[in-house]
Design a protein around this motif. Structure first.
Motif, PDB file in Angstrom:
ATOM      1  N   ALA A 155      -5.162  -9.686   5.484  1.00 37.30           N
ATOM      2  CA  ALA A 155      -6.108  -8.621   5.852  1.00 37.30           C
ATOM      3  C   ALA A 155      -5.423  -7.444   6.536  1.00 37.30           C
ATOM      4  O   ALA A 155      -6.011  -6.357   6.634  1.00 37.30           O
ATOM      5  N   PHE A 175      -5.220  -7.856  -0.941  1.00 33.80           N
ATOM      6  CA  PHE A 175      -5.769  -8.824   0.011  1.00 33.80           C
ATOM      7  C   PHE A 175      -6.173 -10.114  -0.696  1.00 33.80           C
ATOM      8  O   PHE A 175      -5.862 -11.219  -0.238  1.00 33.80           O
ATOM      9  N   PHE A 203      -5.347  -3.786   5.168  1.00 28.65           N
ATOM     10  CA  PHE A 203      -6.371  -2.773   5.417  1.00 28.65           C
ATOM     11  C   PHE A 203      -6.076  -1.955   6.672  1.00 28.65           C
ATOM     12  O   PHE A 203      -6.659  -0.877   6.870  1.00 28.65           O
ATOM     13  N   LYS A 234      -0.791   1.322   7.103  1.00 30.80           N
ATOM     14  CA  LYS A 234      -0.670   2.329   6.062  1.00 30.80           C
ATOM     15  C   LYS A 234       0.638   2.197   5.296  1.00 30.80           C
ATOM     16  O   LYS A 234       0.729   2.554   4.124  1.00 30.80           O
ATOM     17  N   SER A 244      -4.504  -2.046  -5.590  1.00 29.72           N
ATOM     18  CA  SER A 244      -5.468  -1.630  -4.579  1.00 29.72           C
ATOM     19  C   SER A 244      -5.416  -2.570  -3.378  1.00 29.72           C
ATOM     20  O   SER A 244      -4.967  -3.711  -3.490  1.00 29.72           O
ATOM     21  N   LYS A 245      -5.891  -2.075  -2.241  1.00 33.18           N
ATOM     22  CA  LYS A 245      -5.855  -2.898  -1.028  1.00 33.18           C
ATOM     23  C   LYS A 245      -6.720  -4.147  -1.179  1.00 33.18           C
ATOM     24  O   LYS A 245      -6.352  -5.225  -0.721  1.00 33.18           O
ATOM     25  N   LYS A 246      -7.874  -3.999  -1.845  1.00 35.80           N
ATOM     26  CA  LYS A 246      -8.756  -5.148  -2.026  1.00 35.80           C
ATOM     27  C   LYS A 246      -8.090  -6.217  -2.882  1.00 35.80           C
ATOM     28  O   LYS A 246      -8.146  -7.414  -2.572  1.00 35.80           O
ATOM     29  N   CYS A 255       0.523  -4.068  -2.459  1.00 29.67           N
ATOM     30  CA  CYS A 255      -0.148  -2.781  -2.282  1.00 29.67           C
ATOM     31  C   CYS A 255       0.830  -1.643  -2.542  1.00 29.67           C
ATOM     32  O   CYS A 255       0.487  -0.630  -3.169  1.00 29.67           O
TER      33      CYS A 255
END
Length: 258
Positions: free
Chosen positions: A19, A179, A22, A25, A174-176, A169
Motif C-alpha cells: 500500500a 498494489f 499510494f 511518489k 498503475s498504482k492500483k 509502478c
C-alpha cells in the motif's frame, strides 16, 4: 479462529507494505532497499534457528529419535525443494534482467511477481508448521512462539510488499495494479500455511521434519536471493547492518514471547 489470525498476520504485513505505492511518489531509495533486504534476511535466519531448527531438535529428543536426524533430513529436503522450484518455475529477480527457470514468453511483471511468490512459500510453511506444533501436546512450541514467528515475518514482509509494488509502478503499471500485484505475491503465505497445518496435524511424528524443512527453504531464499541482492553495488555494508538488526529483533521476539 486463532489459526486464521496467525496465518493472516504475515499476509497483512505484505499488503500494508504494498500500500506504500499510494504514498510514495518515487521508488525506494537504493540504500534503504539494501537495508530492508538485509533486515528480511536477518529475520529469516533467526527464525530458521530459534523458531524452527531448535524446536525440531527438541521435539525429536522428546519422541526418542536421534536428536539431529530430523533436523538434518528436513533441512536438506527444504533446500532441495526450493532449489527445484528455483530451477523450474519461471521468475525474474528485482535486480536482474535475466529470467530464471524454464523459458517462457511471460512479461517482466509476471516473472517478478513469481520471484516474490517463490520467496514467500517457505514463510507461509514456517508459520503453518509452528502453529501446528503449538496445537500438539508435548511439542514444546507454544501459541505465543507461533505468534512471535508470524509477527516477525510480518515485520519483514512490510518492506517486501513495497519492494515489489514500487518497481512495478515505476515500470508503468498503475498504482492500483501495482498494489494488487504486491498483495497477490503474499497470498501464497496463508495458503501454504494452512496446507502445512493440515499435513502436520495428521502425523505428529513428521512435525520435526517439517519444522526443519521450512528452515531449509527459508535459508535457501536468504542465500540465493536476499544476500546477493543487497551485496550488489555500493553500500553493501548497509545490508549487513540490516541483517544484524533483523536477526536480533527476531531472536528477541522468539525468546521473549516463546
Amino acid at each position: 479462529m486463532s489459526e486464521l489470525i496467525i496465518l493472516a498476520i504475515p499476509f497483512l504485513g505484505t499488503s500494508l507494505g504494498a500500500a506504500l505505492v499510494f504514498l510514495m511518489k518515487e521508488g525506494i531509495n537504493p540504500k534503504l532497499e539494501k537495508a530492508l533486504l538485509g533486515f528480511a534476511a536477518g529475520v529469516m535466519i533467526a527464525a530458521s534457528v530459534w523458531s524452527l531448527l531448535n524446536p525440531s531438535i527438541e521435539m525429536a529428543q522428546a519422541q526418542h529419535m536421534i536428536s539431529w536426524l530430523p533436523a538434518l533430513v528436513g533441512f536438506l529436503l527444504g533446500i532441495a525443494f526450493l532449489f527445484a522450484i528455483d530451477k523450474t518455475v519461471p521468475h525474474l529477480h528485482l535486480e536482474s534482467d535475466k529470467p530464471e527457470g524454464v523459458t517462457t514468453g511471460w512479461s517482466k511483471t509476471t516473472l517478478m511477481l513469481f520471484a516474490v511468490t517463490i520467496h514467500n512459500i517457505p514463510e507461509g510453511m514456517a508459520v503453518g508448521v509452528a502453529f501446528a506444533g503449538a496445537k500438539m501436546s508435548g511439542s514444546g512450541i507454544s501459541t505465543a512462539a507461533a505468534m512471535a514467528l508470524a509477527v516477525g515475518i510480518a515485520i519483514q514482509n512490510f518492506p517486501e510488499g513495497a519492494i515489489i509494488s514500487m518497481p512495478l509502478c515505476n515500470e508503468g503499471m498503475s498504482k492500483k495494479k501495482s498494489f494488487l500485484c504486491g498483495v497477490l505475491s503474499g497470498i501464497v503465505e496463508p495458503i501454504g500455511g494452512f496446507v502445512t497445518i493440515l499435513l502436520a496435524s495428521q502425523i505428529q511424528v513428521f512435525l520435526p521434519y517439517l519444522l526443519a524443512f521450512a528452515a531449509g527453504a527459508m535459508i535457501y531464499v536468504v542465500v540465493e536471493e536476499l544476500i546477493p541482492e543487497f551485496q550488489q553495488g555500493e553500500h553493501s555494508d548497509i545490508g549487513t547492518i540490516g541483517t544484524a538488526i533483523g536477526f536480533a529483533l527476531m531472536m528477541v521476539l522468539d525468546v521473549a514471547l516463546g
